[in-house]
Design a protein around this motif. Structure first.
Motif, mmCIF file in Angstrom:
data_model
loop_
_atom_site.group_PDB
_atom_site.id
_atom_site.type_symbol
_atom_site.label_atom_id
_atom_site.label_comp_id
_atom_site.label_asym_id
_atom_site.label_seq_id
_atom_site.Cartn_x
_atom_site.Cartn_y
_atom_site.Cartn_z
ATOM 1 N N HIS A 84 46.441 -1.891 43.342
ATOM 2 C CA HIS A 84 45.149 -1.803 42.653
ATOM 3 C C HIS A 84 45.300 -0.931 41.400
ATOM 4 C CE1 HIS A 84 43.078 -3.771 45.951
ATOM 5 N NE2 HIS A 84 43.739 -2.988 46.796
ATOM 6 N N ARG A 85 44.971 -1.508 40.253
ATOM 7 C CA ARG A 85 45.061 -0.781 38.991
ATOM 8 C C ARG A 85 43.705 -0.632 38.307
ATOM 9 N NH1 ARG A 85 49.027 0.090 41.073
ATOM 10 N NH2 ARG A 85 51.190 0.162 40.329
ATOM 11 N N ARG A 86 42.769 -1.474 38.672
ATOM 12 C CA ARG A 86 41.418 -1.365 38.120
ATOM 13 C C ARG A 86 40.465 -1.156 39.291
ATOM 14 N NH1 ARG A 86 39.302 -1.708 33.267
ATOM 15 N NH2 ARG A 86 37.145 -2.415 32.931
ATOM 16 N N ILE A 87 39.894 0.035 39.365
ATOM 17 C CA ILE A 87 39.157 0.471 40.552
ATOM 18 C C ILE A 87 37.759 0.907 40.144
ATOM 19 C CG2 ILE A 87 39.110 2.193 42.411
ATOM 20 C CD1 ILE A 87 42.318 2.247 41.745
ATOM 21 N N ALA A 88 36.763 0.381 40.825
ATOM 22 C CA ALA A 88 35.372 0.765 40.569
ATOM 23 C C ALA A 88 34.935 1.807 41.580
ATOM 24 C CB ALA A 88 34.457 -0.457 40.649
ATOM 25 N N VAL A 89 34.092 2.738 41.139
ATOM 26 C CA VAL A 89 33.450 3.677 42.050
ATOM 27 C C VAL A 89 31.943 3.514 41.916
ATOM 28 C CG1 VAL A 89 35.329 5.345 42.045
ATOM 29 C CG2 VAL A 89 33.504 5.576 40.373
ATOM 30 N N ALA A 90 31.278 3.326 43.051
ATOM 31 C CA ALA A 90 29.816 3.331 43.093
ATOM 32 C C ALA A 90 29.419 4.724 43.544
ATOM 33 C CB ALA A 90 29.303 2.277 44.067
ATOM 34 N N ALA A 91 28.856 5.500 42.624
ATOM 35 C CA ALA A 91 28.649 6.924 42.892
ATOM 36 C C ALA A 91 27.193 7.319 42.704
ATOM 37 C CB ALA A 91 29.535 7.762 41.975
ATOM 38 N N GLY B 213 48.828 4.228 35.246
ATOM 39 C CA GLY B 213 48.365 2.910 34.843
ATOM 40 C C GLY B 213 47.095 2.445 35.507
ATOM 41 N N GLY B 214 46.400 3.347 36.200
ATOM 42 C CA GLY B 214 45.160 2.973 36.860
ATOM 43 C C GLY B 214 43.948 3.270 35.996
ATOM 44 N N THR B 215 42.909 2.459 36.141
ATOM 45 C CA THR B 215 41.671 2.618 35.391
ATOM 46 C C THR B 215 40.508 2.731 36.369
ATOM 47 O OG1 THR B 215 42.520 1.290 33.566
ATOM 48 C CG2 THR B 215 40.132 1.598 33.671
ATOM 49 N N ILE C 293 46.194 11.654 47.422
ATOM 50 C CA ILE C 293 46.914 10.807 48.377
ATOM 51 C C ILE C 293 46.221 9.450 48.487
ATOM 52 C CG2 ILE C 293 47.523 10.566 50.826
ATOM 53 C CD1 ILE C 293 47.911 13.627 50.869
ATOM 54 N N TYR C 294 44.900 9.467 48.464
ATOM 55 C CA TYR C 294 44.140 8.206 48.514
ATOM 56 C C TYR C 294 44.427 7.370 47.260
ATOM 57 C CZ TYR C 294 40.325 5.091 49.869
ATOM 58 O OH TYR C 294 39.608 3.997 50.266
ATOM 59 N N ALA C 295 44.462 8.021 46.113
ATOM 60 C CA ALA C 295 44.770 7.301 44.875
ATOM 61 C C ALA C 295 46.162 6.682 44.934
ATOM 62 C CB ALA C 295 44.655 8.246 43.677
ATOM 63 N N ASP C 296 47.135 7.397 45.473
ATOM 64 C CA ASP C 296 48.486 6.843 45.621
ATOM 65 C C ASP C 296 48.476 5.617 46.532
ATOM 66 O OD1 ASP C 296 49.713 8.695 43.959
ATOM 67 O OD2 ASP C 296 50.166 10.083 45.590
ATOM 68 N N PHE C 297 47.675 5.681 47.581
ATOM 69 C CA PHE C 297 47.548 4.531 48.483
ATOM 70 C C PHE C 297 47.034 3.303 47.726
ATOM 71 C CE2 PHE C 297 44.078 2.306 50.756
ATOM 72 C CZ PHE C 297 44.838 1.520 51.614
ATOM 73 N N GLY D 210 35.222 14.254 43.032
ATOM 74 C CA GLY D 210 36.109 13.213 43.530
ATOM 75 C C GLY D 210 36.454 12.193 42.464
ATOM 76 N N THR D 211 35.450 11.800 41.668
ATOM 77 C CA THR D 211 35.695 10.851 40.574
ATOM 78 C C THR D 211 36.704 11.418 39.588
ATOM 79 O OG1 THR D 211 33.455 9.945 40.778
ATOM 80 C CG2 THR D 211 34.599 9.582 38.692
ATOM 81 N N ARG D 212 36.558 12.690 39.254
ATOM 82 C CA ARG D 212 37.484 13.326 38.311
ATOM 83 C C ARG D 212 38.908 13.356 38.876
ATOM 84 N NH1 ARG D 212 34.868 17.485 37.905
ATOM 85 N NH2 ARG D 212 35.990 18.863 39.330
ATOM 86 N N VAL D 213 39.045 13.705 40.143
ATOM 87 C CA VAL D 213 40.371 13.742 40.768
ATOM 88 C C VAL D 213 41.026 12.358 40.699
ATOM 89 C CG1 VAL D 213 41.602 14.011 42.960
ATOM 90 C CG2 VAL D 213 39.864 15.682 42.300
ATOM 91 N N LEU D 214 40.263 11.343 41.061
ATOM 92 C CA LEU D 214 40.802 9.980 41.049
ATOM 93 C C LEU D 214 41.221 9.563 39.641
ATOM 94 C CD1 LEU D 214 38.224 8.293 43.436
ATOM 95 C CD2 LEU D 214 40.644 8.677 43.933
ATOM 96 N N ARG D 215 40.335 9.777 38.666
ATOM 97 C CA ARG D 215 40.634 9.355 37.295
ATOM 98 C C ARG D 215 41.885 10.054 36.766
ATOM 99 N NH1 ARG D 215 36.404 10.924 35.115
ATOM 100 N NH2 ARG D 215 35.187 8.999 35.115
ATOM 101 N N GLU D 216 41.960 11.354 36.964
ATOM 102 C CA GLU D 216 43.091 12.113 36.426
ATOM 103 C C GLU D 216 44.403 11.749 37.108
ATOM 104 O OE1 GLU D 216 41.929 16.178 36.812
ATOM 105 O OE2 GLU D 216 40.522 16.111 35.119
ATOM 106 N N HIS D 217 44.333 11.338 38.366
ATOM 107 C CA HIS D 217 45.565 10.981 39.070
ATOM 108 C C HIS D 217 45.970 9.535 38.797
ATOM 109 C CE1 HIS D 217 48.657 11.955 41.982
ATOM 110 N NE2 HIS D 217 48.425 10.811 42.622
#
Length: 364
Positions: free
Chosen positions: A153-160, A181-183, A143-147, A169-176
Protein backbone atom coordinates in the motif's frame (compact mmCIF):
# COMPACT_ATOMS: atom_id res chain seq x y z
CA UNK A 1 15.17 8.98 41.17
CA UNK A 2 12.62 8.45 43.96
CA UNK A 3 9.24 10.14 43.49
CA UNK A 4 8.13 9.80 47.10
CA UNK A 5 10.00 10.76 50.27
CA UNK A 6 9.10 7.66 52.25
CA UNK A 7 7.98 4.07 51.96
CA UNK A 8 4.19 3.65 52.02
CA UNK A 9 4.13 1.57 55.21
CA UNK A 10 5.80 4.41 57.09
CA UNK A 11 2.61 6.43 56.71
CA UNK A 12 0.14 3.63 57.53
CA UNK A 13 -1.96 3.54 60.66
CA UNK A 14 -2.66 0.15 62.19
CA UNK A 15 -4.53 -2.00 59.65
CA UNK A 16 -4.87 0.80 57.10
CA UNK A 17 -4.41 -0.29 53.46
CA UNK A 18 -2.12 1.19 50.85
CA UNK A 19 -4.72 2.95 48.71
CA UNK A 20 -4.22 3.27 44.94
CA UNK A 21 -6.41 5.48 42.76
CA UNK A 22 -7.58 3.62 39.65
CA UNK A 23 -8.84 5.74 36.75
CA UNK A 24 -10.80 3.89 34.05
CA UNK A 25 -13.47 4.74 31.44
CA UNK A 26 -16.53 2.75 32.50
CA UNK A 27 -19.36 4.74 30.88
CA UNK A 28 -20.01 6.48 27.57
CA UNK A 29 -18.65 8.42 25.83
CA UNK A 30 -15.64 6.54 27.16
CA UNK A 31 -14.70 3.24 25.59
CA UNK A 32 -16.43 1.30 28.37
CA UNK A 33 -15.48 -2.17 27.12
CA UNK A 34 -11.79 -1.27 27.20
CA UNK A 35 -12.31 0.20 30.68
CA UNK A 36 -13.93 -3.02 31.87
CA UNK A 37 -10.96 -5.07 30.66
CA UNK A 38 -8.48 -2.65 32.17
CA UNK A 39 -10.27 -2.76 35.52
CA UNK A 40 -10.42 -6.56 35.48
CA UNK A 41 -6.64 -6.66 35.09
CA UNK A 42 -6.09 -4.08 37.83
CA UNK A 43 -8.37 -5.94 40.23
CA UNK A 44 -6.78 -9.33 39.54
CA UNK A 45 -3.33 -7.85 40.06
CA UNK A 46 -4.38 -6.26 43.36
CA UNK A 47 -5.94 -9.52 44.58
CA UNK A 48 -2.76 -11.45 43.85
CA UNK A 49 -0.55 -8.82 45.49
CA UNK A 50 -2.66 -9.14 48.63
CA UNK A 51 -2.59 -12.93 48.51
CA UNK A 52 1.21 -12.67 48.46
CA UNK A 53 1.32 -10.43 51.55
CA UNK A 54 0.52 -6.99 50.14
CA UNK A 55 3.05 -4.17 50.33
CA UNK A 56 5.42 -5.18 53.13
CA UNK A 57 2.45 -6.68 54.93
CA UNK A 58 -0.02 -3.88 54.24
CA UNK A 59 -3.02 -4.69 52.02
CA UNK A 60 -3.41 -2.95 48.68
CA UNK A 61 -6.77 -1.28 48.03
CA UNK A 62 -7.96 0.06 44.67
CA UNK A 63 -10.13 3.18 44.83
CA UNK A 64 -11.84 3.22 41.42
CA UNK A 65 -13.13 6.30 39.63
CA UNK A 66 -14.86 6.39 36.23
CA UNK A 67 -13.38 9.02 33.89
CA UNK A 68 -15.94 8.46 31.07
CA UNK A 69 -13.23 9.79 28.69
CA UNK A 70 -13.80 13.27 30.13
CA UNK A 71 -10.62 15.24 31.01
CA UNK A 72 -12.46 17.55 33.43
CA UNK A 73 -14.04 14.63 35.22
CA UNK A 74 -10.64 12.96 35.41
CA UNK A 75 -9.05 16.09 36.91
CA UNK A 76 -11.74 16.20 39.59
CA UNK A 77 -11.14 12.51 40.31
CA UNK A 78 -7.39 13.08 40.71
CA UNK A 79 -8.04 15.89 43.20
CA UNK A 80 -10.50 13.70 45.13
CA UNK A 81 -8.12 10.75 45.23
CA UNK A 82 -5.24 12.94 46.34
CA UNK A 83 -7.41 14.25 49.18
CA UNK A 84 -8.13 10.63 50.17
CA UNK A 85 -4.39 10.08 50.54
CA UNK A 86 -3.76 7.55 47.78
CA UNK A 87 -0.14 6.50 47.38
CA UNK A 88 -0.29 6.58 43.57
CA UNK A 89 -2.58 6.62 40.53
CA UNK A 90 -2.91 3.93 37.87
CA UNK A 91 -4.89 3.22 34.76
CA UNK A 92 -6.60 5.22 32.04
CA UNK A 93 -7.10 4.17 28.45
CA UNK A 94 -7.86 7.38 26.53
CA UNK A 95 -4.74 9.36 25.69
CA UNK A 96 -6.27 12.84 26.02
CA UNK A 97 -7.59 11.94 29.48
CA UNK A 98 -4.30 10.31 30.52
CA UNK A 99 -2.48 13.48 29.52
CA UNK A 100 -4.73 15.51 31.82
CA UNK A 101 -4.25 13.01 34.64
CA UNK A 102 -0.48 13.05 34.22
CA UNK A 103 -0.33 16.85 34.35
CA UNK A 104 -2.51 17.09 37.45
CA UNK A 105 -0.77 14.22 39.24
CA UNK A 106 2.63 15.75 38.52
CA UNK A 107 1.46 19.13 39.85
CA UNK A 108 0.25 17.47 43.05
CA UNK A 109 3.41 15.40 43.46
CA UNK A 110 1.44 12.18 43.06
CA UNK A 111 2.99 9.22 41.16
CA UNK A 112 1.02 7.98 38.14
CA UNK A 113 1.61 4.71 36.27
CA UNK A 114 -0.26 4.95 32.96
CA UNK A 115 -1.52 1.58 31.80
CA UNK A 116 -2.84 1.97 28.28
CA UNK A 117 -2.64 5.48 26.78
CA UNK A 118 -0.01 5.91 24.06
CA UNK A 119 0.20 9.61 23.14
CA UNK A 120 3.93 10.44 23.00
CA UNK A 121 3.59 13.78 24.77
CA UNK A 122 1.93 12.45 27.89
CA UNK A 123 3.37 15.44 29.76
CA UNK A 124 4.51 18.89 28.61
CA UNK A 125 7.80 18.57 30.47
CA UNK A 126 9.95 15.67 31.67
CA UNK A 127 8.93 14.27 35.03
CA UNK A 128 10.05 11.40 37.24
CA UNK A 129 6.59 11.05 38.79
CA UNK A 130 4.93 9.53 35.72
CA UNK A 131 5.71 6.21 34.04
CA UNK A 132 3.97 4.28 31.28
CA UNK A 133 3.55 0.63 30.29
CA UNK A 134 1.91 1.07 26.87
CA UNK A 135 4.27 1.89 23.99
CA UNK A 136 4.49 5.44 22.71
CA UNK A 137 2.19 6.05 19.76
CA UNK A 138 5.10 6.84 17.45
CA UNK A 139 6.60 3.41 18.12
CA UNK A 140 3.51 1.32 17.47
CA UNK A 141 2.13 3.36 14.58
CA UNK A 142 5.47 3.28 12.73
CA UNK A 143 5.31 -0.50 12.90
CA UNK A 144 1.78 -0.28 11.50
CA UNK A 145 3.01 1.94 8.67
CA UNK A 146 5.73 -0.61 7.84
CA UNK A 147 3.06 -3.31 7.72
CA UNK A 148 1.08 -1.28 5.17
CA UNK A 149 4.14 -0.67 3.02
CA UNK A 150 5.17 -4.33 3.15
CA UNK A 151 1.64 -5.23 1.98
CA UNK A 152 2.10 -2.99 -1.07
CA UNK A 153 0.00 0.00 0.00
CA UNK A 154 1.47 3.32 -1.12
CA UNK A 155 -1.60 5.53 -1.22
CA UNK A 156 -3.44 5.41 2.10
CA UNK A 157 -6.52 7.32 3.22
CA UNK A 158 -7.32 8.20 6.82
CA UNK A 159 -10.86 8.99 7.93
CA UNK A 160 -10.21 11.09 11.01
CA UNK A 161 -12.10 13.06 13.64
CA UNK A 162 -10.65 16.16 15.35
CA UNK A 163 -8.52 15.06 18.32
CA UNK A 164 -4.99 15.52 19.61
CA UNK A 165 -4.64 11.74 19.54
CA UNK A 166 -5.85 11.25 15.96
CA UNK A 167 -3.82 14.26 14.75
CA UNK A 168 -0.72 12.82 16.38
CA UNK A 169 -1.33 9.43 14.74
CA UNK A 170 -1.83 11.05 11.33
CA UNK A 171 1.46 12.93 11.71
CA UNK A 172 3.35 9.77 12.70
CA UNK A 173 1.97 7.89 9.70
CA UNK A 174 2.69 10.69 7.22
CA UNK A 175 6.24 11.26 8.42
CA UNK A 176 7.04 7.55 8.36
CA UNK A 177 5.38 6.80 5.02
CA UNK A 178 6.66 9.75 2.97
CA UNK A 179 10.39 8.81 2.85
CA UNK A 180 9.35 5.31 1.75
CA UNK A 181 7.14 6.43 -1.11
CA UNK A 182 3.85 6.40 0.76
CA UNK A 183 1.18 9.10 0.49
CA UNK A 184 -1.48 9.90 3.07
CA UNK A 185 -4.87 11.30 2.04
CA UNK A 186 -6.88 12.90 4.86
CA UNK A 187 -10.68 12.67 4.86
CA UNK A 188 -12.85 14.46 7.43
CA UNK A 189 -14.99 11.76 9.05
CA UNK A 190 -17.08 14.37 10.85
CA UNK A 191 -17.98 16.30 7.69
CA UNK A 192 -18.53 13.32 5.37
CA UNK A 193 -21.47 10.93 5.74
CA UNK A 194 -20.54 7.28 4.99
CA UNK A 195 -21.83 7.42 1.41
CA UNK A 196 -19.94 10.64 0.70
CA UNK A 197 -16.84 9.14 2.31
CA UNK A 198 -17.08 6.21 -0.09
CA UNK A 199 -17.15 8.62 -3.04
CA UNK A 200 -14.12 10.45 -1.67
CA UNK A 201 -12.27 7.17 -1.23
CA UNK A 202 -12.97 6.22 -4.81
CA UNK A 203 -11.71 9.58 -6.06
CA UNK A 204 -8.59 9.41 -3.88
CA UNK A 205 -7.19 6.27 -5.48
CA UNK A 206 -6.30 4.90 -2.03
CA UNK A 207 -5.87 1.16 -1.59
CA UNK A 208 -6.24 1.32 2.20
CA UNK A 209 -8.47 3.23 4.59
CA UNK A 210 -7.50 3.76 8.23
CA UNK A 211 -10.20 4.53 10.79
CA UNK A 212 -9.00 7.27 13.12
CA UNK A 213 -12.42 7.69 14.68
CA UNK A 214 -14.46 6.81 17.72
CA UNK A 215 -16.14 3.47 18.36
CA UNK A 216 -18.89 2.48 17.82
CA UNK A 217 -19.77 5.80 16.18
CA UNK A 218 -18.75 6.56 13.49
CA UNK A 219 -16.44 3.56 13.02
CA UNK A 220 -19.19 0.93 12.67
CA UNK A 221 -21.30 2.78 10.05
CA UNK A 222 -18.16 3.58 8.02
CA UNK A 223 -17.07 -0.06 7.93
CA UNK A 224 -20.55 -1.26 6.99
CA UNK A 225 -20.78 1.31 4.20
CA UNK A 226 -17.35 0.51 2.74
CA UNK A 227 -17.84 -3.25 2.91
CA UNK A 228 -21.15 -3.02 1.06
CA UNK A 229 -19.96 -0.72 -1.72
CA UNK A 230 -18.91 -2.90 -4.70
CA UNK A 231 -16.80 -0.03 -6.04
CA UNK A 232 -14.50 -0.43 -3.02
CA UNK A 233 -14.06 -4.20 -3.19
CA UNK A 234 -10.47 -5.01 -2.29
CA UNK A 235 -9.93 -1.86 -0.23
CA UNK A 236 -8.07 -2.64 2.99
CA UNK A 237 -9.80 -1.22 6.07
CA UNK A 238 -7.54 -0.80 9.10
CA UNK A 239 -7.98 0.41 12.67
CA UNK A 240 -4.59 1.02 14.27
CA UNK A 241 -6.12 2.15 17.59
CA UNK A 242 -7.38 -1.38 18.28
CA UNK A 243 -11.19 -1.25 17.98
CA UNK A 244 -11.53 -4.79 16.51
CA UNK A 245 -9.87 -6.32 19.59
CA UNK A 246 -13.09 -6.16 21.58
CA UNK A 247 -16.20 -8.34 21.46
CA UNK A 248 -18.49 -5.38 20.80
CA UNK A 249 -16.85 -4.91 17.38
CA UNK A 250 -17.64 -8.52 16.50
CA UNK A 251 -21.19 -8.23 17.82
CA UNK A 252 -21.96 -5.05 15.88
CA UNK A 253 -20.25 -5.85 12.60
CA UNK A 254 -20.23 -9.62 12.26
CA UNK A 255 -18.32 -10.72 9.17
CA UNK A 256 -17.98 -7.10 8.03
CA UNK A 257 -15.62 -6.56 10.98
CA UNK A 258 -13.18 -9.28 9.94
CA UNK A 259 -9.87 -8.58 8.16
CA UNK A 260 -9.47 -5.14 9.77
CA UNK A 261 -5.84 -4.99 10.97
CA UNK A 262 -5.22 -3.34 14.33
CA UNK A 263 -2.43 -2.83 16.84
CA UNK A 264 -2.28 -4.83 20.04
CA UNK A 265 0.46 -5.32 22.58
CA UNK A 266 0.92 -9.03 23.06
CA UNK A 267 3.80 -11.44 22.39
CA UNK A 268 3.59 -14.20 19.81
CA UNK A 269 3.21 -16.64 22.68
CA UNK A 270 2.46 -16.07 26.36
CA UNK A 271 4.85 -17.53 28.91
CA UNK A 272 3.77 -19.41 32.05
CA UNK A 273 2.79 -16.24 33.94
CA UNK A 274 0.86 -14.82 31.00
CA UNK A 275 -0.92 -18.12 30.42
CA UNK A 276 -1.99 -18.38 34.07
CA UNK A 277 -3.16 -14.77 34.17
CA UNK A 278 -5.05 -15.22 30.88
CA UNK A 279 -7.05 -18.04 32.44
CA UNK A 280 -7.85 -15.99 35.55
CA UNK A 281 -8.83 -12.95 33.45
CA UNK A 282 -11.12 -15.05 31.27
CA UNK A 283 -12.94 -16.23 34.41
CA UNK A 284 -13.42 -12.64 35.58
CA UNK A 285 -14.50 -11.29 32.21
CA UNK A 286 -16.40 -14.38 30.99
CA UNK A 287 -14.69 -13.81 27.64
CA UNK A 288 -11.18 -13.83 26.20
CA UNK A 289 -9.06 -11.07 27.77
CA UNK A 290 -7.79 -8.29 25.52
CA UNK A 291 -4.26 -6.89 25.67
CA UNK A 292 -5.75 -4.07 27.78
CA UNK A 293 -6.57 -6.55 30.56
CA UNK A 294 -2.95 -7.70 30.59
CA UNK A 295 -1.86 -4.05 30.78
CA UNK A 296 -4.01 -3.65 33.87
CA UNK A 297 -2.52 -6.69 35.58
CA UNK A 298 1.03 -5.66 34.74
CA UNK A 299 0.35 -2.16 36.07
CA UNK A 300 -0.39 -3.40 39.59
CA UNK A 301 2.51 -5.86 39.49
CA UNK A 302 4.91 -3.05 38.58
CA UNK A 303 3.47 -0.57 41.05
CA UNK A 304 3.60 -3.04 43.93
CA UNK A 305 7.28 -3.64 43.25
CA UNK A 306 7.95 0.09 42.98
CA UNK A 307 6.20 0.77 46.27
CA UNK A 308 8.41 -1.78 47.99
CA UNK A 309 11.56 0.13 46.97
CA UNK A 310 13.65 1.32 49.92
CA UNK A 311 13.43 5.10 50.15
CA UNK A 312 10.16 5.43 48.23
CA UNK A 313 8.50 4.73 44.90
CA UNK A 314 11.22 4.44 42.28
CA UNK A 315 10.53 3.71 38.60
CA UNK A 316 14.17 3.70 37.57
CA UNK A 317 15.09 0.59 39.51
CA UNK A 318 11.93 -1.43 38.92
CA UNK A 319 12.55 -4.75 37.19
CA UNK A 320 9.69 -7.24 37.14
CA UNK A 321 8.50 -10.15 35.04
CA UNK A 322 5.23 -9.10 33.48
CA UNK A 323 2.65 -11.17 31.65
CA UNK A 324 4.13 -10.09 28.31
CA UNK A 325 7.84 -10.06 29.14
CA UNK A 326 10.41 -8.40 31.44
CA UNK A 327 9.50 -4.82 32.36
CA UNK A 328 12.03 -2.05 32.96
CA UNK A 329 11.72 1.69 32.46
CA UNK A 330 13.95 3.99 30.45
CA UNK A 331 14.07 7.49 29.02
CA UNK A 332 13.08 7.80 25.36
CA UNK A 333 13.76 10.91 23.24
CA UNK A 334 10.56 12.88 22.78
CA UNK A 335 8.79 11.09 25.63
CA UNK A 336 8.90 12.98 28.92
CA UNK A 337 7.95 10.06 31.22
CA UNK A 338 9.59 6.82 32.27
CA UNK A 339 8.71 4.33 29.54
CA UNK A 340 8.72 0.54 29.21
CA UNK A 341 10.94 0.07 26.13
CA UNK A 342 9.21 -1.75 24.55
CA UNK A 343 6.14 -3.93 25.05
CA UNK A 344 5.67 -6.52 22.30
CA UNK A 345 3.69 -5.17 19.33
CA UNK A 346 1.46 -7.15 17.00
CA UNK A 347 -0.72 -6.27 14.06
CA UNK A 348 -3.64 -8.66 14.07
CA UNK A 349 -7.10 -8.99 12.59
CA UNK A 350 -10.21 -11.11 12.99
CA UNK A 351 -10.07 -14.17 10.75
CA UNK A 352 -12.63 -13.94 7.90
CA UNK A 353 -13.09 -17.72 8.16
CA UNK A 354 -14.06 -17.35 11.83
CA UNK A 355 -14.32 -13.77 13.13
CA UNK A 356 -14.12 -15.03 16.73
CA UNK A 357 -10.47 -15.95 16.08
CA UNK A 358 -7.51 -13.63 15.54
CA UNK A 359 -4.65 -13.83 13.03
CA UNK A 360 -1.26 -12.27 13.71
CA UNK A 361 -0.20 -10.50 10.50
CA UNK A 362 2.97 -8.72 11.60
CA UNK A 363 5.12 -8.31 14.72
CA UNK A 364 7.52 -5.60 15.78
Amino acid sequence: MSTSPSRPEAERTDGAPVRIGALVPLTRPGWAEAGRHLLAGLELGAAEVNEAGGIAGWPLELVVRDTAADPQRATAAVDELAALGVAALVGEYHSVVARTVAARADALGLPFLCSSAVLDALTDRPTDRVARLAPAQSHGWRIYADFLLDAGHRRIAVAAEPSVYWASGTRVLREHLAPRGGTLVELDARALAPAALNDALLDSGATALLLLVGHPEPAVPIVRSVRRDPRLAGLLVGAPAGQPEFAEWRALLGEDGAAVPFLRYLPQRLGPLGTRVATALRERLTEAPSFVAFEGYDTVTVLAEALRSPGGLDWEHVAVEGTRGPIRFSRVPGVGVRQWVWPPVQIADRDPANPDDFRVLHSG
